[in-house]
Design a protein around this motif. Structure first.
Motif, mmCIF file in Angstrom:
data_model
loop_
_atom_site.group_PDB
_atom_site.id
_atom_site.type_symbol
_atom_site.label_atom_id
_atom_site.label_comp_id
_atom_site.label_asym_id
_atom_site.label_seq_id
_atom_site.Cartn_x
_atom_site.Cartn_y
_atom_site.Cartn_z
ATOM 1 N N UNK A 244 -6.715 1.976 2.143
ATOM 2 C CA UNK A 244 -6.948 1.844 0.699
ATOM 3 C C UNK A 244 -5.606 1.966 -0.026
ATOM 4 N N UNK A 245 -5.422 1.182 -1.093
ATOM 5 C CA UNK A 245 -4.115 1.210 -1.757
ATOM 6 C C UNK A 245 -3.789 2.581 -2.334
ATOM 7 N N UNK B 98 0.825 -1.204 0.000
ATOM 8 C CA UNK B 98 0.000 0.000 0.000
ATOM 9 C C UNK B 98 0.866 1.264 0.000
ATOM 10 N N UNK B 99 0.368 2.278 -0.655
ATOM 11 C CA UNK B 99 1.092 3.531 -0.738
ATOM 12 C C UNK B 99 1.229 4.156 0.659
ATOM 13 N N UNK B 100 2.393 4.668 0.968
ATOM 14 C CA UNK B 100 2.592 5.318 2.257
ATOM 15 C C UNK B 100 1.761 6.588 2.329
ATOM 16 N N UNK B 101 1.035 6.715 3.395
ATOM 17 C CA UNK B 101 0.163 7.883 3.529
ATOM 18 C C UNK B 101 -0.052 8.172 4.992
ATOM 19 N N UNK B 102 0.304 9.401 5.405
ATOM 20 C CA UNK B 102 0.262 9.740 6.829
ATOM 21 C C UNK B 102 -1.098 10.245 7.296
ATOM 22 N N UNK C 152 -12.680 17.169 -9.340
ATOM 23 C CA UNK C 152 -11.882 17.525 -8.171
ATOM 24 C C UNK C 152 -11.501 16.249 -7.435
ATOM 25 N N UNK C 153 -10.401 15.718 -7.798
ATOM 26 C CA UNK C 153 -9.925 14.518 -7.103
ATOM 27 C C UNK C 153 -8.413 14.580 -7.132
ATOM 28 N N UNK C 154 -7.833 14.203 -6.024
ATOM 29 C CA UNK C 154 -6.376 14.288 -5.946
ATOM 30 C C UNK C 154 -5.868 13.147 -5.075
ATOM 31 N N UNK C 155 -4.804 12.467 -5.529
ATOM 32 C CA UNK C 155 -4.248 11.430 -4.661
ATOM 33 C C UNK C 155 -3.882 12.034 -3.312
ATOM 34 N N UNK C 156 -4.256 11.364 -2.240
ATOM 35 C CA UNK C 156 -4.040 11.919 -0.900
ATOM 36 C C UNK C 156 -2.573 12.280 -0.628
ATOM 37 N N UNK C 157 -1.613 11.404 -0.966
ATOM 38 C CA UNK C 157 -0.228 11.767 -0.650
ATOM 39 C C UNK C 157 0.217 13.029 -1.391
ATOM 40 N N UNK C 158 -0.348 13.239 -2.593
ATOM 41 C CA UNK C 158 0.029 14.425 -3.381
ATOM 42 C C UNK C 158 -0.412 15.706 -2.672
ATOM 43 N N UNK D 58 -18.334 21.824 -0.558
ATOM 44 C CA UNK D 58 -18.658 20.650 0.246
ATOM 45 C C UNK D 58 -17.376 20.031 0.779
ATOM 46 N N UNK D 59 -17.515 19.132 1.744
ATOM 47 C CA UNK D 59 -16.315 18.498 2.321
ATOM 48 C C UNK D 59 -15.661 17.538 1.324
ATOM 49 N N UNK D 60 -14.375 17.380 1.464
ATOM 50 C CA UNK D 60 -13.642 16.390 0.674
ATOM 51 C C UNK D 60 -13.023 15.409 1.632
ATOM 52 N N UNK D 61 -13.111 14.146 1.267
ATOM 53 C CA UNK D 61 -12.564 13.158 2.173
ATOM 54 C C UNK D 61 -11.888 12.060 1.391
ATOM 55 N N UNK D 62 -10.777 11.592 1.895
ATOM 56 C CA UNK D 62 -10.109 10.502 1.204
ATOM 57 C C UNK D 62 -10.718 9.166 1.583
ATOM 58 N N UNK D 63 -10.383 8.173 0.809
ATOM 59 C CA UNK D 63 -10.764 6.803 1.167
ATOM 60 C C UNK D 63 -10.035 6.421 2.447
ATOM 61 N N UNK D 64 -10.421 5.320 3.081
ATOM 62 C CA UNK D 64 -9.742 4.941 4.326
ATOM 63 C C UNK D 64 -8.237 4.771 4.115
ATOM 64 N N UNK D 65 -7.454 5.001 5.186
ATOM 65 C CA UNK D 65 -5.989 4.959 5.080
ATOM 66 C C UNK D 65 -5.470 3.647 4.511
#
Ligand SMILES: [Zn+2]
Length: 199
Positions: free
Chosen positions: A33-34, A5-9, A51-57, A24-31
């Motif tokens: 998630x790959x 899984x991708x490292x994500x803090x 409007x979507x952005x990889x969380x680590x980015x 509106x709120x933006x939320x990532x998938x659960x930690x």
């Protein structure tokens, strides 16, 4: 290929991330998630789906901007003051809560142990931040990159930002310092919420 899984803090968990189109709120998938991505949860505007952005980015961008701000001497002084204020009020409160749990006698040992661990973590995080050497730029960058744990990083974000807006648009070239899709709303110093559990 690396399948892990991708490292994500998830350092923005306590900071408001908002869609720049419908607000509106933006939320990532659960930690776990790959490939966690921040996405608009409301989808009220035609631009929202884009409007979507990889969380680590997003987190990397925010962290880079925040560390650059943090190392400015005037900001470092204010930050140290803010942390000091929090240490003086927050640690005794957590110590009282632990003492109450221990005194109640009917609380499962695991719960008391978890509270004790969490207090120990907070103490260590505060000690790091209160280190007289802590706010030299080199120390700060090194601390952020190599030693700060996720909870410290997460605790610092709301000190710097009231919210973060993300809009649709083309990704900047890799390594670019600015990303026009992201607007950071910097907190006005001196308005640190007193009841915020910072670390
Ligand atoms: Zn939206």
């Amino acid at each position: 290929m690396n399948d892990s899984p991708q490292q994500w803090d998830d350092i923005l968990a306590d900071t408001l991330v908002e869609c720049g189109h419908c607000h509106g709120p933006m939320s990532p998938l659960p930690p776990e998630a790959p490939q966690p991505r921040y996405e608009c949860l409301r989808q009220m505007d035609s631009a929202c789906t884009a409007v979507a952005m990889p969380a680590p980015e997003l987190e990397r961008y925010v962290a880079t901007q925040m560390v650059a701000e943090m190392v400015k001497p005037a900001v470092a002084d204010l930050l140290r003051e803010a942390v000091h204020q929090v240490v003086e009020t927050e640690l005794p409160q957590h110590e009282r809560e632990l003492a109450e749990l221990e005194a109640r006698g009917n609380v499962p040992a695991s719960e008391v142990e978890a509270k004790r661990d969490s207090l120990g973590e907070k103490r260590r995080a505060y000690q790091q931040l209160m280190d007289p050497e802590a706010f030299s730029p080199r120390w700060q960058v090194d601390w952020w990159n190599r030693r700060a744990d996720t909870s410290s990083k997460r605790g610092l974000c709301p000190l710097f930002f009231t919210k973060i807006e993300v809009r649709s648009g083309a990704a900047p070239v890799p390594g670019a310092y600015e990303d026009e899709r992201i607007t950071l709303h910097w907190r006005v110093w001196g308005s640190v919420p007193e009841d915020k559990d910072l670390l």
